[in-house]
Motif scaffolding. Sequence first.
Motif, PDB file in Angstrom:
ATOM      1  N   LYS A 451      42.410  35.777  39.780  1.00 16.24           N
ATOM      2  CA  LYS A 451      42.956  37.042  39.285  1.00 16.24           C
ATOM      3  C   LYS A 451      42.251  38.235  39.937  1.00 16.24           C
ATOM      4  CE  LYS A 451      44.521  35.485  34.712  1.00 16.24           C
ATOM      5  NZ  LYS A 451      44.331  35.634  33.239  1.00 16.24           N
ATOM      6  N   LEU A 452      40.949  38.124  40.108  1.00 16.05           N
ATOM      7  CA  LEU A 452      40.218  39.217  40.757  1.00 16.05           C
ATOM      8  C   LEU A 452      40.749  39.459  42.176  1.00 16.05           C
ATOM      9  CD1 LEU A 452      36.560  38.362  39.659  1.00 16.05           C
ATOM     10  CD2 LEU A 452      37.857  40.401  38.999  1.00 16.05           C
ATOM     11  N   GLU A 541      27.471  46.975  42.142  1.00 16.30           N
ATOM     12  CA  GLU A 541      26.178  46.733  41.508  1.00 16.30           C
ATOM     13  C   GLU A 541      26.328  45.657  40.457  1.00 16.30           C
ATOM     14  OE1 GLU A 541      24.638  50.319  39.846  1.00 16.30           O
ATOM     15  OE2 GLU A 541      24.116  51.205  41.797  1.00 16.30           O
ATOM     16  N   ASP A 542      25.382  44.737  40.423  1.00 15.74           N
ATOM     17  CA  ASP A 542      25.308  43.709  39.380  1.00 15.74           C
ATOM     18  C   ASP A 542      26.625  42.946  39.238  1.00 15.74           C
ATOM     19  OD1 ASP A 542      22.685  44.566  38.797  1.00 15.74           O
ATOM     20  OD2 ASP A 542      23.464  46.144  37.489  1.00 15.74           O
ATOM     21  N   GLY A 543      27.256  42.622  40.367  1.00 15.04           N
ATOM     22  CA  GLY A 543      28.468  41.799  40.335  1.00 15.04           C
ATOM     23  C   GLY A 543      29.733  42.542  39.976  1.00 15.04           C
ATOM     24  N   VAL A 544      29.685  43.880  39.928  1.00 12.37           N
ATOM     25  CA  VAL A 544      30.850  44.683  39.537  1.00 12.37           C
ATOM     26  C   VAL A 544      31.194  45.647  40.665  1.00 12.37           C
ATOM     27  CG1 VAL A 544      31.778  46.350  37.889  1.00 12.37           C
ATOM     28  CG2 VAL A 544      30.294  44.489  37.098  1.00 12.37           C
ATOM     29  N   TYR A 545      32.471  45.704  40.993  1.00 12.29           N
ATOM     30  CA  TYR A 545      32.984  46.603  42.037  1.00 12.29           C
ATOM     31  C   TYR A 545      33.980  47.543  41.360  1.00 12.29           C
ATOM     32  CZ  TYR A 545      35.110  47.842  46.629  1.00 12.29           C
ATOM     33  OH  TYR A 545      35.560  48.495  47.740  1.00 12.29           O
ATOM     34  N   VAL A 546      33.750  48.851  41.495  1.00 14.76           N
ATOM     35  CA  VAL A 546      34.584  49.861  40.835  1.00 14.76           C
ATOM     36  C   VAL A 546      35.158  50.814  41.877  1.00 14.76           C
ATOM     37  CG1 VAL A 546      34.618  51.769  39.173  1.00 14.76           C
ATOM     38  CG2 VAL A 546      33.230  49.724  38.712  1.00 14.76           C
ATOM     39  N   ASN A 563      31.101  38.485  37.292  1.00 12.41           N
ATOM     40  CA  ASN A 563      30.115  37.748  36.504  1.00 12.41           C
ATOM     41  C   ASN A 563      30.791  36.764  35.550  1.00 12.41           C
ATOM     42  OD1 ASN A 563      27.570  39.154  37.318  1.00 12.41           O
ATOM     43  ND2 ASN A 563      28.722  40.922  36.551  1.00 12.41           N
ATOM     44  N   PRO A 564      30.144  35.643  35.251  1.00 16.33           N
ATOM     45  CA  PRO A 564      30.723  34.661  34.330  1.00 16.33           C
ATOM     46  C   PRO A 564      30.650  35.074  32.864  1.00 16.33           C
ATOM     47  CG  PRO A 564      28.566  33.921  35.070  1.00 16.33           C
ATOM     48  CD  PRO A 564      28.877  35.165  35.849  1.00 16.33           C
ATOM     49  N   ALA A 565      30.094  36.243  32.599  1.00 24.08           N
ATOM     50  CA  ALA A 565      30.009  36.739  31.226  1.00 24.08           C
ATOM     51  C   ALA A 565      30.474  38.194  31.192  1.00 24.08           C
ATOM     52  CB  ALA A 565      28.567  36.635  30.714  1.00 24.08           C
ATOM     53  N   PRO A 602      35.484  42.482  30.743  1.00 23.68           N
ATOM     54  CA  PRO A 602      35.628  41.053  30.452  1.00 23.68           C
ATOM     55  C   PRO A 602      35.078  40.201  31.588  1.00 23.68           C
ATOM     56  CG  PRO A 602      37.735  41.998  31.091  1.00 23.68           C
ATOM     57  CD  PRO A 602      36.770  43.146  30.969  1.00 23.68           C
ATOM     58  N   ALA A 603      34.643  39.000  31.259  1.00 23.69           N
ATOM     59  CA  ALA A 603      34.057  38.090  32.238  1.00 23.69           C
ATOM     60  C   ALA A 603      35.105  37.629  33.250  1.00 23.69           C
ATOM     61  CB  ALA A 603      33.468  36.874  31.522  1.00 23.69           C
ATOM     62  N   ARG A 604      34.684  37.565  34.522  1.00 24.22           N
ATOM     63  CA  ARG A 604      35.515  37.012  35.597  1.00 24.22           C
ATOM     64  C   ARG A 604      36.954  37.519  35.496  1.00 24.22           C
ATOM     65  NH1 ARG A 604      33.431  32.056  38.028  1.00 24.22           N
ATOM     66  NH2 ARG A 604      31.432  32.815  38.849  1.00 24.22           N
TER      67      ARG A 604
END
Length: 612
Positions: A451-452, A541-546, A563-565, A602-604
């Motif tokens: 989905k990502l 940063e920290d697994g997040v792309y905005v 991230n998985p969480a 939300p995770a992943r």
Amino acid sequence: MRPIALLACLLLAWLAPLHAATLARVEPANWWVGMRHSEVELMLHGRDIAALQARTTHPGVRVLGTAALDSPNYLFVTVAIDEDAAPGELAIELLDGDAVVARHPWRIDAREPAPPRGFKTRDAIYLITPDRFANGDPSNDTVAGMREGANRADPDGRHGGDLAGIRAHLDYIASLGFTRIWPTPVLENDQASTSYHGYAITDLYRVDPRMGSNEDFRALAREAREHGIGIIMDVVLNHIGSEHWWMRDLPSRDWINHGGRFVPTNHRRTTIQDPYAAPGDRAGFTDGWFVEAMPDLNQRNPHLARYLVQNTLWWIEYAGLAGIREDTFGYADADFLSRWAKAVMDEYPDFDMVGEEWSPNPAIVAHWQRGKANASGHVPHMTSMMDFPTHIALRDALLRPDTWESGWMPLYEALANDFLYPDPGALVVFAENHDTTRLLAHVDGDLGLWKLGLAWVATIRGVPQFYYGSEVLLRGPAERHDGQLRADMPGGWAGDAANAFTGEGLDARQREAREFVRRLFNWRKGATAVHAGSLVHYAPEDGVYVYFREHEGRKVMVALNRNPADAPLALGRFAGSIGDARTGTDVLTGRRMPLGEVLRLPARAPLILELD
């Protein structure tokens, strides 16, 4: 025989025509009044016709000249069509002296009202391998006289999908939110094996009978337009199939590179721009054959070059095409590619074409886009190119561990190279196609990562392309095997256990995936901030792309959490893009979310918000 009688026979033979000629082919078989390209070179094929002359007596149509090449069985005839020529049937006559020895019907037609052209950022492309999509007409699965029949048990064989199958499901494709269909080539591929994919064409003016007819293709395009969908035709300029009828009687010794002998390409695509490349390496790329079953065309031959230009124009006009996807783009002669694309765009200024240049290097891809000033002097006219650099970066980003230089970072930095392109917004972006492993296989079945990837394709700059069947989680092998990744669409054949089109027999994950695609791309149809908006992205940063898209006050915020969480996202960093907005609406769920100090991701999963 007495000497006087013998002399009389010889005299009569000298005065009589050489022979009564028979024409096997005249290509193209027609043209149109009012085309900018009004001087058309016809390829005539028949036994021993090269020494003949040509004429036509139709008002407004004139023969400008003829040319013969090495084979005695070809005659190239250039005709001019005046703007006031009357549409209708006419004859091309061949003369031996003053005697007409052959007549062949030809036709000039009135042009139909111009349909919508091109593919823009508001569009989304649904890529189909027709043999694997739906079998709408089982009667043409195996056709007498064609080398390969249907064998659905063979992953590399023909399975029976056809144009009728696409026509039967146009409403389904439209319901998913797609506005363009790109079928892989549908022209005749009369090869002995592996002919289903369409890229070894054996007749450039004929739809493969196992797909349907020329008229079926035109009917598909017309019916698709009624559903708000345009057809993008897959064109192959670099090569033909080894069973093409030319190969039994080449028009000239230089029609095929290397004299018709298989010499493989070196695939060194950088040699086209490399100022230090050895000439032999450059020629090894463009003149080598892709594979032994695909003889490499020599577009430096002016008659072949005109043939290919006219063939493209003919299909656009005949079928009312919305666009062209051109295969193995850089492998053909660069000067020819410029002339070919310019001829198309001169004829259809609102048209769009996308080329395949499979390189991770954006400088290599940008070389071919219209408006690029190249040090080599090459002048490109392609409106779009397949964005392989971001495709490769996206797939890396979904799998690589989250470190300073990996995770989302390769994708973020890939977009920073957009300054190399004259028009990055026109590029076609994709997560998978018919030549790659499926995205679901790439992420080992992880639906969140899948989905990502699709959310990025749908919301980033450019024109998104989606591959059929992924909406119901067709997976295929983890390593590339073309016949398996181009799997049959569930429900495309009678008796299938599951049906992607109706939903019958789909499991919960498949239904979830199909609904995700439907919501995402139907929302995108009206998302002007995505179609025409500016793009501002923030370093991951920290697994997040905005990133944000904005157009005329309408804003979309996209947050991709790998991230998985669940992850908290502090919004202070994005204040300059959020502006005065206090809430956002999740476009996939309809849920309104406050934009306070922290946003819970939300995770992943992707979060796509329309800011209020």
